[in-house]
Design a protein around this motif. Sequence first.
Motif, short mmCIF file in Angstrom:
data_model
loop_
_atom_site.label_atom_id
_atom_site.label_comp_id
_atom_site.label_asym_id
_atom_site.label_seq_id
_atom_site.Cartn_x
_atom_site.Cartn_y
_atom_site.Cartn_z
N GLY A 22 0.81 -1.21 0.00
CA GLY A 22 0.00 0.00 0.00
C GLY A 22 0.84 1.25 0.00
O GLY A 22 0.55 2.22 -0.72
N ALA A 23 1.92 1.26 0.79
CA ALA A 23 2.82 2.41 0.83
C ALA A 23 3.51 2.60 -0.52
O ALA A 23 3.70 3.73 -0.99
CB ALA A 23 3.86 2.22 1.93
N SER A 24 3.86 1.50 -1.17
CA SER A 24 4.50 1.58 -2.48
C SER A 24 3.55 2.16 -3.52
O SER A 24 3.96 2.97 -4.37
CB SER A 24 4.98 0.19 -2.92
N ARG A 25 2.28 1.77 -3.46
CA ARG A 25 1.31 2.32 -4.42
C ARG A 25 1.15 3.81 -4.25
O ARG A 25 1.04 4.56 -5.23
CB ARG A 25 -0.04 1.61 -4.26
N ARG A 26 1.16 4.29 -3.02
CA ARG A 26 1.08 5.74 -2.78
C ARG A 26 2.30 6.44 -3.36
O ARG A 26 2.20 7.51 -3.97
CB ARG A 26 0.99 6.02 -1.27
N ALA A 27 3.47 5.82 -3.16
CA ALA A 27 4.71 6.40 -3.68
C ALA A 27 4.71 6.44 -5.20
O ALA A 27 5.15 7.41 -5.83
CB ALA A 27 5.91 5.61 -3.16
N LYS A 97 15.52 12.47 -8.78
CA LYS A 97 14.38 13.19 -8.21
C LYS A 97 13.20 12.25 -8.01
O LYS A 97 12.55 12.26 -6.95
CB LYS A 97 13.99 14.35 -9.12
N CYS A 98 12.91 11.43 -9.01
CA CYS A 98 11.79 10.49 -8.93
C CYS A 98 12.03 9.44 -7.85
O CYS A 98 11.12 9.09 -7.09
CB CYS A 98 11.57 9.80 -10.27
N TYR A 99 13.25 8.95 -7.78
CA TYR A 99 13.54 7.89 -6.81
C TYR A 99 13.37 8.37 -5.38
O TYR A 99 12.74 7.70 -4.56
CB TYR A 99 14.97 7.35 -7.00
N PHE A 100 13.93 9.54 -5.06
CA PHE A 100 13.85 9.99 -3.67
C PHE A 100 12.42 10.43 -3.31
O PHE A 100 12.02 10.34 -2.14
CB PHE A 100 14.88 11.09 -3.38
N LEU A 101 11.64 10.86 -4.29
CA LEU A 101 10.23 11.11 -4.04
C LEU A 101 9.53 9.80 -3.71
O LEU A 101 8.74 9.72 -2.77
CB LEU A 101 9.58 11.76 -5.26
N TRP A 102 9.83 8.76 -4.48
CA TRP A 102 9.26 7.43 -4.25
C TRP A 102 9.67 6.90 -2.88
O TRP A 102 8.82 6.44 -2.10
CB TRP A 102 9.76 6.48 -5.35
N LYS A 103 10.95 6.97 -2.57
CA LYS A 103 11.45 6.43 -1.31
C LYS A 103 10.87 7.17 -0.11
O LYS A 103 10.40 6.54 0.85
CB LYS A 103 12.98 6.50 -1.29
N THR A 104 10.92 8.50 -0.16
CA THR A 104 10.43 9.30 0.97
C THR A 104 8.94 9.09 1.20
O THR A 104 8.50 8.92 2.35
CB THR A 104 10.71 10.79 0.71
N THR A 105 8.18 9.09 0.11
CA THR A 105 6.73 8.89 0.24
C THR A 105 6.42 7.52 0.82
O THR A 105 5.56 7.36 1.68
CB THR A 105 6.03 9.05 -1.12
N ARG A 106 7.12 6.52 0.34
CA ARG A 106 6.88 5.15 0.83
C ARG A 106 7.17 5.04 2.32
O ARG A 106 6.37 4.49 3.08
CB ARG A 106 7.73 4.15 0.04
N LEU A 107 8.29 5.58 2.76
CA LEU A 107 8.64 5.51 4.18
C LEU A 107 7.64 6.27 5.04
O LEU A 107 7.35 5.88 6.18
CB LEU A 107 10.05 6.04 4.41
N ILE A 110 4.72 3.94 5.81
CA ILE A 110 5.00 2.64 6.42
C ILE A 110 4.90 2.77 7.93
O ILE A 110 5.59 3.59 8.54
CB ILE A 110 6.40 2.13 6.00
N HIS A 111 4.04 1.98 8.52
CA HIS A 111 3.87 2.00 9.97
C HIS A 111 3.22 0.71 10.43
O HIS A 111 2.57 0.01 9.64
CB HIS A 111 3.00 3.19 10.40
N ILE A 112 3.40 0.39 11.69
CA ILE A 112 2.70 -0.73 12.29
C ILE A 112 1.39 -0.20 12.87
O ILE A 112 1.41 0.71 13.70
CB ILE A 112 3.52 -1.38 13.42
N LYS A 143 13.04 0.71 7.23
CA LYS A 143 11.66 0.41 7.59
C LYS A 143 11.55 0.10 9.08
O LYS A 143 10.63 0.59 9.77
CB LYS A 143 11.14 -0.79 6.79
N ILE A 144 12.45 -0.70 9.57
CA ILE A 144 12.44 -1.09 10.99
C ILE A 144 12.58 0.13 11.88
O ILE A 144 11.88 0.26 12.90
CB ILE A 144 13.56 -2.11 11.25
N ASN A 145 13.45 1.06 11.50
CA ASN A 145 13.65 2.25 12.30
C ASN A 145 12.44 3.18 12.27
O ASN A 145 12.04 3.74 13.30
CB ASN A 145 14.89 3.00 11.83
N VAL A 146 11.84 3.35 11.08
CA VAL A 146 10.70 4.25 10.97
C VAL A 146 9.50 3.69 11.73
O VAL A 146 8.65 4.46 12.21
CB VAL A 146 10.36 4.54 9.49
#
Length: 243
Positions: A22-27, A97-107, A110-112, A143-146
Amino acid sequence: MAAVGIQALLFDLDNTLIDTSGASRRAERQVKDLLKSQYGYEESAANLVIEKFNTKLQMENFDCATGVNVDEERILLLEMALQETDGLDPDHGLATKCYFLWKTTRLQHIHIPEEVKSMLKSLRQSYKLLLLTNGSSMVQREKINVCDCQQYFDTIVIGGEYQEQKPALSIFQKCFQLLGVKPEACMMIGDNLETDIKGGVNAGLGTTVWINNTNLKCEDGAMPDYTVKSVLEVMDILGKKVV
């Protein structure tokens, strides 16, 4: 019937405790919007970039001993996806630019979930808990840290930090060693039939629980003891209530 004789629980991370898909789809939506609004990509072209990028991600295989910079490697994958889509010269700046937008949005997404946190806290009063996840050390540690996972588990094992990952027997044996328990006293909980369920069965775990919330069919050779739609149903299997 509740599982008995279980002393330790091995939890997968992605799409078991956290909704990585789900987080990946948002990213991905953020990247597509960027490509369309600022770089003139049509919807179909933007979709193709993401499709190609995801295909390349699924094929990546980082050796734990090489010290690969995952960010740099993934930027190159996105650069190739862009080039293969538009046929233009490589654009490292756009890919970055696209990659760090993807990575930041995904993180960021991401949550428990709170109810899963409550479950883990409750279970830890009666069982040893271990987080067992495949993937590169850098990506999984982020992911574990966030998610602040450390507080919910006795031990965390990341496949990318060892010579073999799930479903290899060696990574499960490492878990048994760290927990100080026998395989038959362990339960594996995960969403992947190949890595979590087959791996757990072949390693001699006492119980396997398959998280199947998309109504997939069970493959030959991967017969979980329990199939559930949510990780929260582990409490019912163990005959426990959230405290």
